[in-house]
Motif scaffolding. Structure first.
Motif, PDB file in Angstrom:
ATOM      1  N   GLN A   1       0.826  -1.214   0.000  1.00  0.00           N
ATOM      2  CA  GLN A   1       0.000   0.000   0.000  1.00  0.00           C
ATOM      3  C   GLN A   1       0.857   1.260   0.000  1.00  0.00           C
ATOM      4  OE1 GLN A   1       0.594  -2.026   2.518  1.00  0.00           O
ATOM      5  NE2 GLN A   1       0.945  -0.817   4.365  1.00  0.00           N
TER       6      GLN A   1
ATOM      7  N   LYS B   1       6.355  -3.734  -8.696  1.00  0.00           N
ATOM      8  CA  LYS B   1       6.209  -2.283  -8.883  1.00  0.00           C
ATOM      9  C   LYS B   1       7.260  -1.499  -8.103  1.00  0.00           C
ATOM     10  CE  LYS B   1       3.279   1.581  -9.265  1.00  0.00           C
ATOM     11  NZ  LYS B   1       2.196   2.372  -8.728  1.00  0.00           N
TER      12      LYS B   1
ATOM     13  N   GLY C   1      11.477   4.444  -0.917  1.00  0.00           N
ATOM     14  CA  GLY C   1      12.208   5.344  -0.031  1.00  0.00           C
ATOM     15  C   GLY C   1      11.874   5.118   1.420  1.00  0.00           C
TER      16      GLY C   1
ATOM     17  N   ASP D   1      10.017   6.124   4.804  1.00  0.00           N
ATOM     18  CA  ASP D   1       8.600   6.516   4.885  1.00  0.00           C
ATOM     19  C   ASP D   1       8.491   8.015   5.168  1.00  0.00           C
ATOM     20  OD1 ASP D   1       5.926   7.002   5.743  1.00  0.00           O
ATOM     21  OD2 ASP D   1       5.683   4.835   6.010  1.00  0.00           O
ATOM     22  N   ILE D   2       8.085   8.749   4.140  1.00  0.00           N
ATOM     23  CA  ILE D   2       8.038  10.217   4.235  1.00  0.00           C
ATOM     24  C   ILE D   2       7.027  10.647   5.300  1.00  0.00           C
ATOM     25  CG2 ILE D   2       7.528  12.350   2.973  1.00  0.00           C
ATOM     26  CD1 ILE D   2       8.357  10.750   0.392  1.00  0.00           C
ATOM     27  N   LYS D   3       5.913   9.914   5.364  1.00  0.00           N
ATOM     28  CA  LYS D   3       4.867  10.322   6.321  1.00  0.00           C
ATOM     29  C   LYS D   3       5.333  10.119   7.767  1.00  0.00           C
ATOM     30  CE  LYS D   3       1.627   9.232   2.680  1.00  0.00           C
ATOM     31  NZ  LYS D   3       0.824   8.163   2.060  1.00  0.00           N
TER      32      LYS D   3
ATOM     33  N   MET E   1       8.444  10.520   8.665  1.00  0.00           N
ATOM     34  CA  MET E   1       9.530  11.484   8.935  1.00  0.00           C
ATOM     35  C   MET E   1       9.070  12.926   8.994  1.00  0.00           C
ATOM     36  SD  MET E   1      12.725  10.508   6.436  1.00  0.00           S
ATOM     37  CE  MET E   1      11.747  10.317   4.966  1.00  0.00           C
TER      38      MET E   1
ATOM     39  N   PHE F   1      10.518   0.702  -8.547  1.00  0.00           N
ATOM     40  CA  PHE F   1      11.199   1.843  -7.926  1.00  0.00           C
ATOM     41  C   PHE F   1      12.169   1.416  -6.826  1.00  0.00           C
ATOM     42  CE2 PHE F   1       7.034   3.660  -9.252  1.00  0.00           C
ATOM     43  CZ  PHE F   1       7.513   4.604 -10.159  1.00  0.00           C
TER      44      PHE F   1
ATOM     45  N   GLY G   1      15.518   6.826  -3.080  1.00  0.00           N
ATOM     46  CA  GLY G   1      15.886   7.321  -1.759  1.00  0.00           C
ATOM     47  C   GLY G   1      16.439   6.196  -0.900  1.00  0.00           C
ATOM     48  N   GLY G   2      15.824   5.991   0.271  1.00  0.00           N
ATOM     49  CA  GLY G   2      16.258   4.905   1.145  1.00  0.00           C
ATOM     50  C   GLY G   2      16.153   3.543   0.487  1.00  0.00           C
TER      51      GLY G   2
ATOM     52  N   GLU H   1      15.584  12.764  -2.779  1.00  0.00           N
ATOM     53  CA  GLU H   1      15.362  13.482  -1.515  1.00  0.00           C
ATOM     54  C   GLU H   1      15.402  14.992  -1.702  1.00  0.00           C
ATOM     55  OE1 GLU H   1      17.420  10.878  -1.911  1.00  0.00           O
ATOM     56  OE2 GLU H   1      17.278   9.523  -0.185  1.00  0.00           O
TER      57      GLU H   1
ATOM     58  N   LEU I   1      12.344  16.866  -1.634  1.00  0.00           N
ATOM     59  CA  LEU I   1      11.651  16.978  -0.348  1.00  0.00           C
ATOM     60  C   LEU I   1      12.333  17.996   0.562  1.00  0.00           C
ATOM     61  CD1 LEU I   1      11.363  13.117   0.289  1.00  0.00           C
ATOM     62  CD2 LEU I   1       9.511  14.603  -0.509  1.00  0.00           C
TER      63      LEU I   1
ATOM     64  N   GLY J   1      20.168  10.146   3.306  1.00  0.00           N
ATOM     65  CA  GLY J   1      20.622  10.085   4.696  1.00  0.00           C
ATOM     66  C   GLY J   1      21.082   8.716   5.144  1.00  0.00           C
TER      67      GLY J   1
HETATM   68  C1  HXC Z   1       5.559   7.105   2.299  1.00  0.00           C
HETATM   69  C2  HXC Z   1       4.934   6.556   0.157  1.00  0.00           C
HETATM   70  C3  HXC Z   1       6.262   6.718  -0.290  1.00  0.00           C
HETATM   71  C4  HXC Z   1       7.256   7.075   0.672  1.00  0.00           C
HETATM   72  C5  HXC Z   1       5.033   6.163  -1.975  1.00  0.00           C
HETATM   73  N1  HXC Z   1       4.209   6.224  -0.923  1.00  0.00           N
HETATM   74  N2  HXC Z   1       6.291   6.469  -1.628  1.00  0.00           N
HETATM   75  N3  HXC Z   1       4.591   6.755   1.439  1.00  0.00           N
HETATM   76  N4  HXC Z   1       6.851   7.269   1.935  1.00  0.00           N
HETATM   77  N5  HXC Z   1       8.562   7.197   0.356  1.00  0.00           N
HETATM   78  C6  HXC Z   1       2.778   5.960  -0.889  1.00  0.00           C
HETATM   79  C7  HXC Z   1       1.998   7.101  -1.513  1.00  0.00           C
HETATM   80  O1  HXC Z   1       1.806   8.144  -0.574  1.00  0.00           O
HETATM   81  C8  HXC Z   1       0.709   6.399  -1.867  1.00  0.00           C
HETATM   82  O2  HXC Z   1      -0.073   6.251  -0.707  1.00  0.00           O
HETATM   83  C9  HXC Z   1       1.169   5.009  -2.284  1.00  0.00           C
HETATM   84  O3  HXC Z   1       2.470   4.845  -1.691  1.00  0.00           O
HETATM   85  C10 HXC Z   1       1.328   4.873  -3.793  1.00  0.00           C
HETATM   86  O4  HXC Z   1       2.155   5.907  -4.266  1.00  0.00           O
HETATM   87  P1  HXC Z   1       1.760   6.880  -5.489  1.00  0.00           P
HETATM   88  O5  HXC Z   1       2.581   8.098  -5.346  1.00  0.00           O
HETATM   89  O6  HXC Z   1       0.284   7.045  -5.561  1.00  0.00           O
HETATM   90  O7  HXC Z   1       2.247   5.991  -6.723  1.00  0.00           O
HETATM   91  P2  HXC Z   1       2.753   6.496  -8.147  1.00  0.00           P
HETATM   92  O8  HXC Z   1       1.896   7.605  -8.642  1.00  0.00           O
HETATM   93  O9  HXC Z   1       2.896   5.249  -8.948  1.00  0.00           O
HETATM   94  O10 HXC Z   1       4.203   7.143  -7.893  1.00  0.00           O
HETATM   95  C11 HXC Z   1       5.247   6.303  -7.486  1.00  0.00           C
HETATM   96  C12 HXC Z   1       6.455   7.163  -6.987  1.00  0.00           C
HETATM   97  C13 HXC Z   1       5.936   8.147  -5.890  1.00  0.00           C
HETATM   98  C14 HXC Z   1       7.051   7.950  -8.145  1.00  0.00           C
HETATM   99  C15 HXC Z   1       7.474   6.216  -6.445  1.00  0.00           C
HETATM  100  O11 HXC Z   1       5.197   7.409  -4.901  1.00  0.00           O
HETATM  101  C16 HXC Z   1       7.043   8.872  -5.176  1.00  0.00           C
HETATM  102  O12 HXC Z   1       7.616   9.855  -5.692  1.00  0.00           O
HETATM  103  N6  HXC Z   1       7.341   8.465  -3.937  1.00  0.00           N
HETATM  104  C17 HXC Z   1       8.308   9.136  -3.089  1.00  0.00           C
HETATM  105  C18 HXC Z   1       9.694   8.845  -3.541  1.00  0.00           C
HETATM  106  C19 HXC Z   1      10.729   9.557  -2.670  1.00  0.00           C
HETATM  107  O13 HXC Z   1      10.724  10.795  -2.575  1.00  0.00           O
HETATM  108  N7  HXC Z   1      11.587   8.786  -1.986  1.00  0.00           N
HETATM  109  C20 HXC Z   1      12.560   9.348  -1.050  1.00  0.00           C
HETATM  110  C21 HXC Z   1      12.005   9.391   0.339  1.00  0.00           C
HETATM  111  S1  HXC Z   1      13.113  10.186   1.461  1.00  0.00           S
HETATM  112  P3  HXC Z   1      -1.627   6.684  -0.665  1.00  0.00           P
HETATM  113  O14 HXC Z   1      -2.016   6.452   0.762  1.00  0.00           O
HETATM  114  O15 HXC Z   1      -1.697   8.072  -1.112  1.00  0.00           O
HETATM  115  O16 HXC Z   1      -2.274   5.711  -1.641  1.00  0.00           O
HETATM  116  C22 HXC Z   1      14.244   9.027   1.827  1.00  0.00           C
HETATM  117  C23 HXC Z   1      15.318   9.463   2.773  1.00  0.00           C
HETATM  118  C24 HXC Z   1      16.172   8.287   3.216  1.00  0.00           C
HETATM  119  O17 HXC Z   1      14.209   7.935   1.376  1.00  0.00           O
HETATM  120  C25 HXC Z   1      16.897   8.641   4.460  1.00  0.00           C
HETATM  121  C26 HXC Z   1      17.306   7.425   5.262  1.00  0.00           C
HETATM  122  C27 HXC Z   1      16.568   7.241   6.544  1.00  0.00           C
END
Ligand code: HXC
Length: 257
Positions: free
Chosen positions: A23, A59, A64, A66-68, A70, A104, A107-108, A131, A134, A139
């Motif tokens: 999810q 998929k 990454g 979990d942005i929510k 953090m 995908f 990020g993490g 990142e 954001l 990190g």
């Molecule tokens: C929390 C995430 C998430 C994430 C996706 N979701 N990535 N939730 N943290 N990193 C959730 C979405 O909110 C959504 O939930 C569901 O997963 C499906 O994602 P969609 O965005 O609807 O899918 P899609 O349109 O196919 O896009 C896929 C995606 C996009 C391009 C991968 O989800 C995306 O850009 N995600 C974030 C990628 C990112 O920025 N990663 C870096 C995180 S920071 P709902 O509830 O809305 O259905 C990081 C720092 C590491 O990693 C540091 C170390 C600790």
């Protein structure tokens, strides 16, 4: 152990961890990273396991951290509460770990894949360190491991623009060991893992340690380290068995001894 965010299986001598938060595209929250470490602890202790595979879904390997989870953290919370310690432990394992990446790895997720010893990518894999979009930076090793894997030019490009890289580009730039068709990802990765698990475990652990040493020390120090542990393997029964089996034109029967 009842896992909620991962699936854990044993396939012969291979330990398989499947990230399982579909999810959230396998976003890596604290619970998931904790469960991965618990599973890795078990596989490390299990003498029957010779190689570990970490994978996700078709998929997403992982989109990454979990942005929510953090988003509302403050600086002191982030700095004082050492959330990175469990991430670091994943990168410090002794047994070999292969990342089987489809979809995908961002990020993490990309950082987790890079903590593994090598990456086998499906042809639909996408890697990136987004990142910067954001308002933060990688990190969990992204600026360091990605730079060592692909060099400064591409690491800067990816970390500063946040763009994603295809499996093909990732292979050309040295991030990925091989690309396979998506449908073959698990069979090809398990084949590689089984091949590793069929070797003598002491030699596998030492090969991993020696390659990793190349990232830490000068060439001469690394060569000295390699020579010492190469020599030490002649104290194993498996070295005698491996070389005798070659001379006798048969398969070796390693006992990890
Ligand atoms: C929390 C995430 C998430 C994430 C996706 N979701 N990535 N939730 N943290 N990193 C959730 C979405 O909110 C959504 O939930 C569901 O997963 C499906 O994602 P969609 O965005 O609807 O899918 P899609 O349109 O196919 O896009 C896929 C995606 C996009 C391009 C991968 O989800 C995306 O850009 N995600 C974030 C990628 C990112 O920025 N990663 C870096 C995180 S920071 P709902 O509830 O809305 O259905 C990081 C720092 C590491 O990693 C540091 C170390 C600790």
């Amino acid at each position: 152990m009842a896992y909620e965010t991962i699936l854990v299986e044993t396939k012969g001598k291979v330990g398989l961890i499947t990230l399982n938060r579909p999810q959230a595209l396998n976003a890596l929250n604290g619970q998931l990273i904790g469960e991965v470490n618990t599973a890795l602890d078990g596989f490390e202790k299990d003498a029957g396991i010779g190689c570990i595979v970490i994978t996700g879904s078709e998929k997403a390997f992982a989109a990454g951290a979990d942005i929510k989870e953090m988003q509302s953290r403050t600086f002191p919370e982030t700095y004082l509460d050492d959330k990175f310690e469990p991430w670091d432990r994943i990168g410090q394992r002794r047994k070999p770990i292969i990342a089987a990446v489809a979809g995908f790895a961002l990020g993490g997720g990309c950082e987790l894949a890079m903590m593994c010893d090598f990456i086998i990518a499906a042809d639909n894999a996408k890697f990136g360190q987004p990142e910067i979009n954001l308002g933060v930076i990688p990190g969990a090793g992204g600026t360091q491991r990605l730079t060592k894997a692909v060099g400064k030019a591409k690491a800067m490009d990816l970390c500063l623009t946040g763009r994603l890289m295809s499996a093909q580009e990732a292979e050309h730039s040295g991030l990925v060991a091989r690309i396979v068709p998506l449908a073959d990802l698990m069979s090809e990765t398990l084949k590689a893992a089984e091949a590793i698990a069929s070797k003598s475990l002491p030699s596998v652990l030492m090969a991993k340690e020696a390659v990793n040493r190349a990232f830490e020390v000068t060439l001469n120090e690394g060569l000295r380290f390699e020579r010492r542990i190469f020599s030490s393997l002649f104290a194993t029964a498996d070295q005698k068995e491996g070389m005798a089996a070659f001379a006798e034109k048969r398969k070796p029967d390693f006992k990890n001894a």
